[in-house]
Scaffold this active site. Sequence first.
Site, PDB file in Angstrom:
ATOM      1  N   ALA A 313       0.859  -1.191   0.000  1.00 25.88           N
ATOM      2  CA  ALA A 313       0.000   0.000   0.000  1.00 25.88           C
ATOM      3  C   ALA A 313       0.889   1.232   0.000  1.00 25.88           C
ATOM      4  O   ALA A 313       2.051   1.184   0.384  1.00 25.88           O
ATOM      5  CB  ALA A 313      -0.924  -0.004   1.216  1.00 25.88           C
ATOM      6  N   GLU A 349      -1.669   3.293   6.714  1.00 20.88           N
ATOM      7  CA  GLU A 349      -1.607   4.285   5.631  1.00 20.88           C
ATOM      8  C   GLU A 349      -2.303   5.586   6.013  1.00 20.88           C
ATOM      9  O   GLU A 349      -1.848   6.669   5.632  1.00 20.88           O
ATOM     10  CB  GLU A 349      -2.222   3.702   4.352  1.00 20.88           C
ATOM     11  CG  GLU A 349      -1.585   2.409   3.866  1.00 20.88           C
ATOM     12  CD  GLU A 349      -0.079   2.502   3.755  1.00 20.88           C
ATOM     13  OE1 GLU A 349       0.448   3.579   3.399  1.00 20.88           O
ATOM     14  OE2 GLU A 349       0.596   1.495   4.025  1.00 20.88           O
ATOM     15  N   GLU A 371       7.575   5.805   9.264  1.00 23.83           N
ATOM     16  CA  GLU A 371       7.100   4.427   9.332  1.00 23.83           C
ATOM     17  C   GLU A 371       6.903   3.931  10.765  1.00 23.83           C
ATOM     18  O   GLU A 371       5.969   3.183  11.038  1.00 23.83           O
ATOM     19  CB  GLU A 371       8.068   3.501   8.589  1.00 23.83           C
ATOM     20  CG  GLU A 371       8.263   3.854   7.124  1.00 23.83           C
ATOM     21  CD  GLU A 371       6.975   3.766   6.316  1.00 23.83           C
ATOM     22  OE1 GLU A 371       5.977   3.227   6.816  1.00 23.83           O
ATOM     23  OE2 GLU A 371       6.974   4.255   5.172  1.00 23.83           O
TER      24      GLU A 371
END
Length: 881
Positions: A313, A349, A371
């Site tokens: 993604a 996401e 992240e």
Amino acid sequence: MTKNSCNTKLIAGAFIVLTVSVIAGIITMIIFYKTQIGSMNPTDRPPSVTTTEQPPPDRRLPKNLVPESYKVFLKTHFYHRIIEVVNVTTPNQTTVFNGNSTVNMKCVQSTSSIYLHSRRLEVSDPVVMNRDNPNEEIRSSVVYPGEADFLEIQLNVALEAGGNYSLFLNFKGQSLEYMDGLFLSMYSEGVPEYEGDMEPARFLAATNMEPTFARTAFPCFDEPEMKAVFNITIIHRSGTKALSNAVIASETNIIDDEWEYTVFDQTPRMSTTRSIRRQHHRKYPPVLREEVWNHYSLTKLDQIALPDLNPTAMENWGLVTYQQGALLFEEGVSSLLHKESIAMIIAHELAHQWFGNLVTMKWWNEVWLNEGFANYMAYFAVDAVEPSFKMKDVSVMSDLHTAFEEDALAASHPLTVPPGEIQTPHEILSLFDSITYSKGAMVLRMLADIVGQNVFDRGVNMYLSDFKYSNTDEKNLWDNIQKAVDDDNGVINEHFLFNDSSESSLWWHVPIRFVKMSSKSDFPLMWLDDKPVTKGDFITKNGDWILANVNCAGYYRVNYNPENWDALSSQMEQDQSRIPLMNRGQLIDDAFNLARAKLVDVTLALNLTRFLRNETELIPWMSAMTNLEYFVLMFDRSEVYGPMQTYLREQVRGLYNFYRNYTDHSQVPSDHSSQHSQILAVRVACHNGLPECVTMATEMFALWMKNDTNIIHPNLRSSIYCQAVASGGKAQWDFAWNKLQSSNDTSEMEQLRAALSCSRETWLLNRYLQYTLDPEKIRFMSVWNVINLIALNPSGQALAWNFIRANWEFLSRRGGHSLIAVVARRFSTEFELEELVRFVTDNDLAYMKEEQAVEQISVNIQWVKEHQEKILQWFEMETAS
């Protein structure tokens, strides 16, 4: 982007052109648009360029120019349906795109050259203008420096510091098959994903700009700190629809009805790695936590599934893209646990809309600020949406163990790498690993536990507010947390390494919290450096024990003296409920990894698994099987494996029988965590040859083959399919392959692909490997996964290793570097190490992943030599009793 993919982000000019019905537009601004793209015609592949000049110093763009805004016109020439041409054997299709871009810049230091990024593009017709003095004549020419990623615009005069300038360029390129930059993808109408010949074929173009692929779509300042606003116009064939980061401002058909213009609103200030598409959304998961993390900045947040995408993604600002299996769920067909995976990916996401999009790290050496935060926030998001998933426990343990595993290698890296060590695109990609994702999340979790969640939230809220639309480094984060906390203290702990001869210069100041328990009473939680704690508090006798790092809030391992280990082990065998659930899992993980580092005896770790006979909770079992997987990898080709399987069969029998009534009737318990435990029980029992499990799996699969009605519950299919294919032969394999060909459910296809790799027939596995070379059989984005799965099968590891070496040119463009690490996991001999080193040397692969693989094999060799005999004796003794 998600960790499993290699992991997200920044192009402002990103877009997708999707196949839909023609949308009527208002016929306006035609003359303007024709002027802008009058020269945009299909071209052949850009020619190679001979270069003589050197790229900018240190492979980074100079800081003398700062982009402020882009205006990009991009024309895609592909047809959404293949046009058959009479008397022509090749259908009419094109991969060409072309366009022009204008970037407005501020000059902060005088320069007579403009450096920017461009890869695989033919760039021409530069026009440089002084926006403060439009009458000034500035002549310019395009030069390609020594590296293909760079482009230089040479000027006849120097741009002046403080001046405002613009650069216009025409560009041409092609959409390649590697799923980076602007790429084409094919799908079948009405079918979410296909394997093989499915008609009718449709095409779409999509973008993937992170980390360094924006430069393949248009020339730009492709570094995360060089943020700007973007004004995008897409010219595309009628019958298709264009999508981008911002909402559509206008859609216009050209007079001949062949082409359509889509103009998008201006984006916020953003990096060149944030891209988008459009699909109406319903409701965001509470990952947004807007009351904590400030309000969402754009006017839309769409999510879309693509037939091809690598990574899993991509968090494009305002339009998140997914592999179809990471977003689509079908009740009654998809595994119920597939919903859990989808929820985690979506949460990850959407968290990036703040951590990565709104606030971006200054350079890729600190990508964990994107992240790690996305992983950390996903726990809370999914827990808020579906508390029954218990993701804050399960995912935390998974991330903790994953981070510890990679962090124990000397070839690992700190969360923040010196920026000078991260320069090339390959070096940047290498940072999308478990340290960045998992360790990053665990450090944030530990910090939140130390300062308190509310204080942590306030600090992060200030961090987002202070640096929105801007860039940060980790010091900015620590400073904002410090503003929200009164004080901080701790003790020094050393960096844990598998190799006890390795030295680490990395030290942490970590507060240690512990609890002391006895048969008579439980003491309250205490900090190791609290004044009331005395040396006597750490003395255990008569079954008393100390437990540190309660609920595993800290990112550190804990070792005890042998007496305390024995007391903890006895406690879990007698009544494991007195040890917190997460600590039952962590004690196992600590013990096994301390044993790998030769800090405790390996039999101590094995003794801790005895209590599993009576354990039905997921986390301890998950931890034990994760660690025993290393034993399997080291010994599944040796005499240790037989008694080891016998031991595991007996250990899992109780767990399998606990759920057997459900399993035999192809049912699952209602509790989500229990569903996980049932799946683990079936997998471990069947893999280790528990007769009742093997019989159940082969009979259910045979019934499916006989009457073509699949009664197997979606949750159980992965383990049952694998066991049936492993126990069977060509008939079972071909049946699973044909079902894969005809399936249109992404979850089912994923389970069938995995099952096909379980065969013990080497010729079938070799045929499966050959299928990965044929995109009509295996899609490009599935190639890595298939080879990885075959490499994890002891019957297929040697085949996979030979296949990788024989097809390296093909695979190196499809995640080949990660494949090396996977196939080498089982290597434990000097000969295998020499083979790997030779391959790495011959192909000039001296990168972080390869270094870690070489180090891990060296650790494996030494560990097997020192422990094989002792481990064999332990398993033989346990199975004889």
